[in-house]
Enzyme design. Structure first.
Site, short mmCIF file in Angstrom:
data_model
loop_
_atom_site.label_atom_id
_atom_site.label_comp_id
_atom_site.label_asym_id
_atom_site.label_seq_id
_atom_site.Cartn_x
_atom_site.Cartn_y
_atom_site.Cartn_z
N TYR A 147 3.37 -15.55 -10.32
CA TYR A 147 4.49 -14.61 -10.30
C TYR A 147 5.07 -14.48 -8.89
O TYR A 147 6.27 -14.66 -8.69
CB TYR A 147 4.01 -13.25 -10.81
CG TYR A 147 5.11 -12.22 -10.95
CD1 TYR A 147 6.08 -12.35 -11.94
CD2 TYR A 147 5.16 -11.10 -10.12
CE1 TYR A 147 7.08 -11.39 -12.09
CE2 TYR A 147 6.16 -10.15 -10.27
CZ TYR A 147 7.12 -10.30 -11.25
OH TYR A 147 8.11 -9.36 -11.39
N GLU A 149 4.78 -16.38 -6.12
CA GLU A 149 5.40 -17.59 -5.57
C GLU A 149 6.54 -18.09 -6.45
O GLU A 149 7.50 -18.69 -5.96
CB GLU A 149 4.34 -18.70 -5.38
CG GLU A 149 3.26 -18.35 -4.35
CD GLU A 149 3.76 -18.34 -2.91
OE1 GLU A 149 4.98 -18.11 -2.67
OE2 GLU A 149 2.95 -18.55 -2.01
N ASN A 176 8.23 -0.94 -8.11
CA ASN A 176 7.71 -0.34 -9.36
C ASN A 176 8.74 0.53 -10.06
O ASN A 176 9.26 1.48 -9.46
CB ASN A 176 6.46 0.51 -9.06
CG ASN A 176 5.28 -0.34 -8.66
OD1 ASN A 176 5.38 -1.12 -7.72
ND2 ASN A 176 4.17 -0.21 -9.35
N SER A 191 2.39 3.19 -17.61
CA SER A 191 2.17 3.10 -19.06
C SER A 191 0.68 3.21 -19.39
O SER A 191 0.30 3.90 -20.34
CB SER A 191 2.76 1.80 -19.61
OG SER A 191 2.34 0.69 -18.85
N ARG A 280 2.58 -0.10 -1.13
CA ARG A 280 3.85 -0.63 -1.63
C ARG A 280 4.88 0.48 -1.52
O ARG A 280 4.78 1.49 -2.19
CB ARG A 280 3.64 -1.04 -3.08
CG ARG A 280 4.64 -1.99 -3.71
CD ARG A 280 5.11 -3.09 -2.87
NE ARG A 280 4.28 -4.24 -2.67
CZ ARG A 280 3.85 -5.05 -3.61
NH1 ARG A 280 4.08 -4.82 -4.86
NH2 ARG A 280 3.16 -6.13 -3.29
#
Length: 316
Positions: A147, A149, A176, A191, A280
């Site tokens: 995902y 790369e 996100n 979720s 993040r």
């Protein structure tokens, strides 16, 4: 209302794609939704099927597509670790061959094209918060590389088509995002926690739960994508971060959801997945200045309709 355009959305029945379809139909455009339903769900677009300007095509973007449109939003790709690690070779193909095919289409028909890239291009970042000029810290041979790369290569292709063929491109790095139409089994943290709390199951937190994430409500995110596609002049290509800079630890999110639902769920800790980023958080200075965009929906306000959606899906 502006001029009506013909707009292709790959991955249009997915979580983000379905909201984007709805938004663009509401703005008076003709929308062609393309999806192979690997992770997209027909239920997400069922409310749109009767709309006179909405069309659906079952198609895999790893094969060429020949249609006439004015704009392309390239969203096709499994976006949660459970789904993109299920068939990592196909994930890379979707990002790379999909980008080549959509860029080829855009070149032939002189369409403007937007790539839904990801904060995962930054990997496990050594810089915090992440700005668009940061090159990232990615393991090219790890289990998430298909995902990470794949999306990095797609960005490369977009900018090479832009330089070599003067193609009008837009690249959004999406952080996100959450909201209605997420898949129950997608393994994403919002979720996961909501479904576990609604079912009264233990809430599984990886590691100590001190890793941080920033959560953007889907309506805000879609607004950012549309603004990026429409911003003038066309030579603003991005990449531009789209996400909510409010940062929460995973543990804080779990506690917030338990409190909100009055759930009896207990928090349990499990080992951290390989290459799971510790921090993040987007720096959205560029999005604010170039697009006049910043998220408006608070986490608490966005969780309410998300919980309502999952209650309905689970029949609770």
């Amino acid at each position: 209302m502006g001029v009506s355009k013909r707009i292709l959305i790959t991955g249009g029945s997915g979580f983000l794609g379905s909201h984007l379809c709805e938004r663009l139909l509401g703005a008076g455009h003709d929308v062609l939704c393309v999806d192979n339903y690997f992770t997209g769900r027909k239920e997400n677009i069922r409310p749109l099927l009767g709309h006179p300007h909405f069309e659906v095509l079952r198609h895999d973007v790893t094969f060429p597509l020949y249609v006439e449109v004015d704009e392309i939003y390239n969203l096709a790709c499994p976006a949660s670790p459970i789904h993109y690690q299920h068939d990592p070779v196909q994930t890379t193909k979707t990002s790379v061959h999909g980008a080549i095919n959509m860029l080829g289409l855009a070149k032939r028909i002189k369409a403007k094209i937007l790539q839904a890239s990801t904060s995962e291009v930054y990997g496990d970042p050594a810089v915090h918060p992440q700005t668009e000029d940061y090159w990232g810290n990615v393991n090219p041979i790890g289990p998430r590389a298909c995902y990470d790369e794949g999306k990095r290569c797609a960005e490369t292709l977009f900018f090479d088509y832009h330089r070599q063929h003067r193609l009008r491109i837009k690249v959004a790095r999406i952080f996100n995002t959450y909201g209605p139409n997420m898949a129950v089994n997608d393994g994403r943290v919002v979720s996961n926690f909501i479904v576990q709390a609604l079912r009264g199951q233990d809430i599984t937190v990886y590691g100590k739960g001190d890793q941080t994430r920033s959560f953007c409500y889907v309506d805000d995110l879609v607004d950012g994508l549309v603004r990026l596609m429409e911003v003038t002049p066309d030579d603003f290509t991005g990449p531009v971060n789209l996400g909510n800079p409010r940062e929460f630890t995973i543990l804080e999110l779990a506690e917030k959801i338990i409190a909100m639902l009055g759930s009896s769920s207990k928090i349990i800790h499990t080992p951290l997945p390989t290459d799971d980023p510790m921090q993040r958080k987007p720096d959205i200075t560029l999005a604010k200045s170039a697009l006049g965009w910043e998220p408006k929906v608070l986490l608490e306000d966005g969780l309410a309709p998300t919980v309502a959606f999952f209650r309905k899906v689970l029949g609770l």
